[in-house]
Design an enzyme around this catalytic site. Sequence first.
Site, PDB file in Angstrom:
ATOM      1  N   GLY A   1       0.845  -1.182   0.000  1.00  0.00           N
ATOM      2  CA  GLY A   1       0.000   0.000   0.000  1.00  0.00           C
ATOM      3  C   GLY A   1       0.879   1.230   0.000  1.00  0.00           C
ATOM      4  O   GLY A   1       0.997   1.945   0.993  1.00  0.00           O
TER       5      GLY A   1
ATOM      6  N   ILE B   1       1.727   7.971   2.608  1.00  0.00           N
ATOM      7  CA  ILE B   1       2.587   7.626   3.740  1.00  0.00           C
ATOM      8  C   ILE B   1       3.507   6.471   3.379  1.00  0.00           C
ATOM      9  O   ILE B   1       4.711   6.487   3.670  1.00  0.00           O
ATOM     10  CB  ILE B   1       1.750   7.288   4.982  1.00  0.00           C
ATOM     11  CG1 ILE B   1       1.178   8.575   5.601  1.00  0.00           C
ATOM     12  CG2 ILE B   1       2.576   6.532   6.018  1.00  0.00           C
ATOM     13  CD1 ILE B   1       2.221   9.503   6.207  1.00  0.00           C
TER      14      ILE B   1
ATOM     15  N   LYS C   1      -3.926  10.325  19.441  1.00  0.00           N
ATOM     16  CA  LYS C   1      -4.283  10.672  18.067  1.00  0.00           C
ATOM     17  C   LYS C   1      -5.778  10.504  17.826  1.00  0.00           C
ATOM     18  O   LYS C   1      -6.398  11.290  17.108  1.00  0.00           O
ATOM     19  CB  LYS C   1      -3.489   9.830  17.076  1.00  0.00           C
ATOM     20  CG  LYS C   1      -3.701  10.310  15.642  1.00  0.00           C
ATOM     21  CD  LYS C   1      -2.737   9.705  14.658  1.00  0.00           C
ATOM     22  CE  LYS C   1      -2.962  10.347  13.275  1.00  0.00           C
ATOM     23  NZ  LYS C   1      -2.163   9.693  12.219  1.00  0.00           N
TER      24      LYS C   1
END
Length: 324
Positions: A7, A11, A204
């Site tokens: 993937g 990022i 987060k």
Amino acid sequence: MRVAVLGAGAIGAYVGASLCRAGVEVFLVARGAHLQAIRESGVRVHSPRGDFESRPRATDDPNEVGPVDHVFLGLKADQYAQAGPLVAPMLHERTTLIAAQNGIPWWYFHRLPGPFQGRRVESVDPGGAVSAALPLSRAIGCVVYAATEIVAPGRIRHLEGTRLSIGEPDGTDSARCNEFADAMVAGGLKCPVEPDLRRDIWIKLMGNIAFNPISALTRATMAGICRHGGTRGLVVDMMRETLAVAAAFGVYPDVSIERRFAGAERVGEHKTSTLQSLERGKPLELEAILTAVVELAGLAEVPVPTLRVVNALAGLLEDGNTGG
């Protein structure tokens, strides 16, 4: 050391390019125009810290990669259950799976002392499908504090932050974590090995759980949500309920709601990833960010009326967005 990035989006490609310039043998598993561009010209990173280029190997077939030491998962959490056949060719007996995701991970209760040790979080691991695809014994957690975006195939804009915290589910200071962290640091990133990564997860999550679904429901940016009195109050209520759930499981984030809010305001006119997914007709990935917290609240018998309402509204929105 051999690392595969499954993937290789914004990022994933940023991490892969950084590791590659540290001398790590890196394989990016990507597809389409992005894959073609990487094959032809490598990954170009544009960053306020300095632009750079790397030439990791790239493929759309994990069988061409073979066994590696670490697989960095740049997939969306809702893709994990189908990842087994992609991951399998890249595993040897000690390969780790480093899961860079937002929200509650499928491994949350793995090796966590207490009454819920080993319990499955159905919202993120329905019927154990993710655990079957991604074995818990291989899992290393990862909380991403870097912001990146794909500006063109093979080109990544690094916006801010270089920290990707990692940690073992049982909090041990393992050799496998340190090996990966050292390579990340050599590539110019921050990668602390945290003894309690669940604390980072909840810190987060305080922002994601509120701003992501509200942005999708209202089409507003981060700054827009902060400016409006009604949604500002809604965010505060959602953060308070989230902290109550975290406390019920023994986690006490050392970041105040005010500080978390201030950080969100500094982001400015930014569309959350959930809003961007909505605009593209893609899944919203709110199961790990919101639904799982509602599930944990039920497990611990913590009242979360605001989270339940927003979860219901977001669920209806998701159905309409994906034709469910």
